[in-house]
Design a protein around this motif. Structure first.
Motif, mmCIF file in Angstrom:
data_model
loop_
_atom_site.group_PDB
_atom_site.id
_atom_site.type_symbol
_atom_site.label_atom_id
_atom_site.label_comp_id
_atom_site.label_asym_id
_atom_site.label_seq_id
_atom_site.Cartn_x
_atom_site.Cartn_y
_atom_site.Cartn_z
ATOM 1 N N PHE A 406 78.927 -3.498 -31.191
ATOM 2 C CA PHE A 406 77.669 -2.823 -30.847
ATOM 3 C C PHE A 406 77.431 -1.537 -31.645
ATOM 4 O O PHE A 406 78.355 -0.881 -32.104
ATOM 5 N N ASN A 407 76.147 -1.203 -31.752
ATOM 6 C CA ASN A 407 75.767 0.051 -32.412
ATOM 7 C C ASN A 407 75.805 1.207 -31.410
ATOM 8 O O ASN A 407 76.003 1.006 -30.211
ATOM 9 N N ASP A 408 75.595 2.405 -31.902
ATOM 10 C CA ASP A 408 75.739 3.594 -31.060
ATOM 11 C C ASP A 408 74.718 3.625 -29.934
ATOM 12 O O ASP A 408 75.013 4.109 -28.827
ATOM 13 N N GLU A 409 73.503 3.127 -30.185
ATOM 14 C CA GLU A 409 72.460 3.180 -29.161
ATOM 15 C C GLU A 409 72.840 2.338 -27.945
ATOM 16 O O GLU A 409 72.716 2.787 -26.802
ATOM 17 N N ILE A 410 73.294 1.121 -28.196
ATOM 18 C CA ILE A 410 73.669 0.254 -27.076
ATOM 19 C C ILE A 410 74.967 0.741 -26.438
ATOM 20 O O ILE A 410 75.138 0.670 -25.219
ATOM 21 N N ARG A 411 75.870 1.263 -27.240
ATOM 22 C CA ARG A 411 77.105 1.832 -26.676
ATOM 23 C C ARG A 411 76.782 2.957 -25.690
ATOM 24 O O ARG A 411 77.422 3.082 -24.637
ATOM 25 N N SER A 412 75.806 3.774 -26.044
ATOM 26 C CA SER A 412 75.453 4.893 -25.157
ATOM 27 C C SER A 412 74.880 4.385 -23.847
ATOM 28 O O SER A 412 75.074 4.992 -22.790
ATOM 29 N N ILE A 413 74.169 3.259 -23.892
ATOM 30 C CA ILE A 413 73.619 2.683 -22.664
ATOM 31 C C ILE A 413 74.746 2.170 -21.771
ATOM 32 O O ILE A 413 74.713 2.331 -20.543
ATOM 33 N N MET A 414 75.760 1.550 -22.380
ATOM 34 C CA MET A 414 76.854 0.947 -21.604
ATOM 35 C C MET A 414 78.032 1.900 -21.414
ATOM 36 O O MET A 414 79.150 1.461 -21.155
ATOM 37 N N ASP A 415 77.799 3.180 -21.539
ATOM 38 C CA ASP A 415 78.857 4.173 -21.397
ATOM 39 C C ASP A 415 79.178 4.370 -19.917
ATOM 40 O O ASP A 415 78.814 5.370 -19.299
ATOM 41 N N VAL A 416 79.849 3.378 -19.347
ATOM 42 C CA VAL A 416 80.190 3.375 -17.922
ATOM 43 C C VAL A 416 81.706 3.251 -17.790
ATOM 44 O O VAL A 416 82.328 2.386 -18.435
ATOM 45 N N HIS A 417 82.307 4.093 -16.990
ATOM 46 C CA HIS A 417 83.750 4.054 -16.726
ATOM 47 C C HIS A 417 84.571 4.168 -18.012
ATOM 48 O O HIS A 417 85.694 3.651 -18.076
ATOM 49 N N ASP A 418 84.015 4.798 -19.042
ATOM 50 C CA ASP A 418 84.738 4.936 -20.309
ATOM 51 C C ASP A 418 85.203 3.582 -20.841
ATOM 52 O O ASP A 418 86.324 3.445 -21.372
ATOM 53 N N ALA A 419 84.370 2.568 -20.713
ATOM 54 C CA ALA A 419 84.716 1.220 -21.169
ATOM 55 C C ALA A 419 84.974 1.206 -22.667
ATOM 56 O O ALA A 419 84.294 1.889 -23.439
ATOM 57 N N GLN A 420 85.973 0.441 -23.076
ATOM 58 C CA GLN A 420 86.255 0.267 -24.493
ATOM 59 C C GLN A 420 85.488 -0.953 -24.990
ATOM 60 O O GLN A 420 85.649 -2.060 -24.464
ATOM 61 N N ILE A 421 84.638 -0.755 -25.992
ATOM 62 C CA ILE A 421 83.822 -1.831 -26.549
ATOM 63 C C ILE A 421 84.324 -2.115 -27.951
ATOM 64 O O ILE A 421 84.256 -1.256 -28.832
ATOM 65 N N VAL A 422 84.868 -3.311 -28.159
ATOM 66 C CA VAL A 422 85.522 -3.640 -29.418
ATOM 67 C C VAL A 422 84.907 -4.909 -30.004
ATOM 68 O O VAL A 422 83.975 -5.482 -29.447
ATOM 69 N N SER A 423 85.432 -5.344 -31.134
ATOM 70 C CA SER A 423 84.821 -6.466 -31.845
ATOM 71 C C SER A 423 85.231 -7.809 -31.246
ATOM 72 O O SER A 423 86.176 -7.913 -30.462
ATOM 73 N N ASN A 424 84.523 -8.829 -31.651
ATOM 74 C CA ASN A 424 84.818 -10.216 -31.294
ATOM 75 C C ASN A 424 85.269 -10.956 -32.554
ATOM 76 O O ASN A 424 84.478 -11.090 -33.485
#
Length: 559
Positions: A406-424
């Motif tokens: 994900f890009n920074d904009e969507i990451r900022s939306i899903m910034d919940v519980h300090d979730a780690q968002i990584v690649s597939n």
């Protein structure tokens, strides 16, 4: 209106800008007037607080208790409050929710989930023999003591270990040029041939072409072509860094079963004898990179669990909000206290324009609004849960794999519980257990190419076995699965995982292949009109719960 469920309390706290500990939510659920208790806790929370803790709740409830006449001293103590909260929370647990162990189908009927490939592992995923009833009782007693305050809290952040590997987010180098593809396939060949070199005494293609006829030879290469001859034999052309060389697999050699499994572009080793003119290799044996049968799995040093889910599809008309609420409600109960990790394998939202006519099946039509709604649902998960997410083909990232996180904009939306968002795909090491997370688009291709008994939608874990055997999550290029060229082939399974977790096909399936637990975790979306048109009957509302200390698994149903 009373806040009678855990999820509603979490939502109310989130509305005020707070996350919450599980125990805090449990205490609020047990309060005589939970709505008033929430308001009081929010009013009295410190200005710099981002999370409501059990101490915040006890401070309020103790003050309220002290002001009420007739309340006994034992009723106002924190220890009694915890016990009452636990009892009330147990009453709120979904009694109609069946619990499935690993040898049950989604409908609850028992069937053998252990294929031939498990080589002697237990037929299901039930408790290991060494976890006796007595030891389980002792373990439960210990955990109950934790909840009652006799020992330090169970969720000690210092005990957690979470490391991410193979994450290519921010590392993409491909421009789509021919040279990029050459580098990708060269890297694939080098890394997978290294796995095979210990099994065969191979020679490069150009060297084999110079050997005298009748010589024994072996070659390792990527499959460049597979075709059948008029006589019913198979001709497989392999390519390495020096050239190509053909191998003829005779129909009477007993290798037909293996030929059925060959996909284009995967890495193979072939051993045999050269023809008299040295122009072809008559195959005696085939070797896939494969997972060693002796693979030894890791395990946590304590009893801790991870929930494996995928394909939430928020934004769809068929998103199962009630089932999701039941799941997050359960996560706040004492029964779910060991669940400290949530691993989500893609398709958080339904997306836009993914398939024909999708716009008619959307409840939320804007992609950013879909992620906003997903974030609100994610807030229902206990705030102290460690969350790892990878994207899928419905998410707002490139379709070609590997997919960056994900890009920074969507990451900022899903910034919940300090979730780690990584690649597939990505590898997640959780307290000594290596979990390979891959959304699973290539499963469609494997199921389409291979015989039904080896790969089907009804048993998606068998298609996952094939990917483990090939040591690559998307071996075939140019088909249904789009592959992006990179300097490194991030789709190679270089290190053998302990757990292989996928989604995408919306079917529940699990089993063990050479001691690797393969889990396809179903979905949270009821059947759409599009799925009806392609005959997909999803397994929705399930949450596989993995014991990280034993790798036993229980599947819970919330729909």
């Amino acid at each position: 209106m009373p806040l009678e469920s855990n999820a509603r309390i979490v939502k109310e706290l989130a509305r005020h800008g707070y996350n919450a500990e599980r125990e805090a939510v449990t205490l609020l659920v047990s309060a005589p007037d939970s709505a008033a208790a929430v308001e009081s806790v929010v009013d009295r929370a410190p200005d710099d607080a981002l999370r409501i803790t059990s101490d915040h709740v006890r401070a309020v409830t103790n003050d309220r208790s002290a002001s009420e006449s007739g309340r006994s001293a034992s009723e106002s103590t924190p220890g009694t409050s915890d016990t009452d909260a636990t009892a009330r929370a147990d009453e709120r647990t979904h009694e109609s929710t069946p619990t499935h162990t690993g040898d049950e189908s989604p409908s609850g009927t028992v069937k053998d989930r252990s294929p031939v490939e498990t080589e002697g592992s237990s037929s299901g995923l039930d408790r290991s023999p060494d976890r006796s009833a007595d030891s389980s009782a002792d373990s439960n007693a210990d955990r109950n003591a934790d909840r009652n305050g006799d020992t330090p809290p169970h969720h000690d952040p210092d005990l957690r270990e979470l490391e991410i590997g193979n994450d290519m987010t921010g590392r993409s180098t491909g421009t789509g040029e021919y040279g990029d593809f050459v580098r990708t396939f060269r890297d694939r060949y080098e890394r997978l041939s290294k796995v095979l070199r210990g099994r065969v005494n191979h020679r490069p293609a150009e060297a084999i072409a110079e050997m005298p006829g009748g010589s024994d030879a072996a070659i390792i290469g990527l499959v460049n072509d597979v075709r059948s001859t008029k006589s019913g034999h198979w001709l497989v052309e392999l390519e390495d860094t020096t050239g190509t060389f053909p191998a003829l697999i005779m129909k009477d050699k007993g290798l037909a079963d293996l030929v059925d499994e060959i996909l284009m572009d995967e890495c193979l080793a072939v051993e045999g004898t050269l023809a008299d003119d040295s122009g072809i290799l008559f195959a005696d044996s085939l070797h896939f990179p494969d997972v060693p049968r002796t693979h030894r799995t890791g395990g946590a040093d304590r009893h801790v669990q991870a929930a494996l889910i995928s394909d939430v599809h928020v934004g769809s008309d068929e998103f199962m909000a009630d089932a999701w609420r039941s799941f997050t409600d359960w996560l706040h109960t004492p029964e779910a206290e060991p669940v400290e990790y949530l691993l989500l394998a893609g398709d958080m939202v339904e997306g836009v324009g993914v398939y024909p006519g999708q716009d008619e099946e959307l409840e939320i039509v804007d992609i950013y609004d879909q992620y906003e709604a997903f974030a609100e649902h994610l807030k229902e998960v206990p705030a102290d849960t460690e969350i790892v997410m990878i994207p899928g083909n419905h998410d707002a990232v490139r379709l070609a794999e590997p997919q960056p996180g994900f890009n920074d904009e969507i990451r900022s939306i899903m910034d919940v519980h300090d979730a780690q968002i990584v690649s597939n795909p990505a590898t997640v090491s959780v307290e000594g257990v290596d979990v390979l997370m891959y959304h699973g688009v290539s499963l469609d291709e494997v199921i389409a190419e291979l015989p039904e008994e080896k790969a089907s939608y009804d048993e998606p874990h068998k298609a996952m076995y094939q990917l483990l055997k090939k040591r690559h999550v998307a071996p075939q290029f140019g088909g249904h699965t789009r592959v992006a060229p990179e300097e490194r082939d991030y789709l190679v399974i270089e290190d053998v995982p302990d757990v292989f977790h996928t989604g995408h096909v919306h079917k529940l399936g699990w089993g063990k292949y050479h001691n690797v637990l393969a889990v396809n975790s179903g979905c949270w979306q009821a059947q759409t009109d599009f799925q009806k048109s392609v005959n997909i009957d999803p397994d929705a509302g399930y949450a596989p719960i993995l014991d990280l200390d034993t790798l036993d698994m229980t599947v819970r149903k919330f729909s």
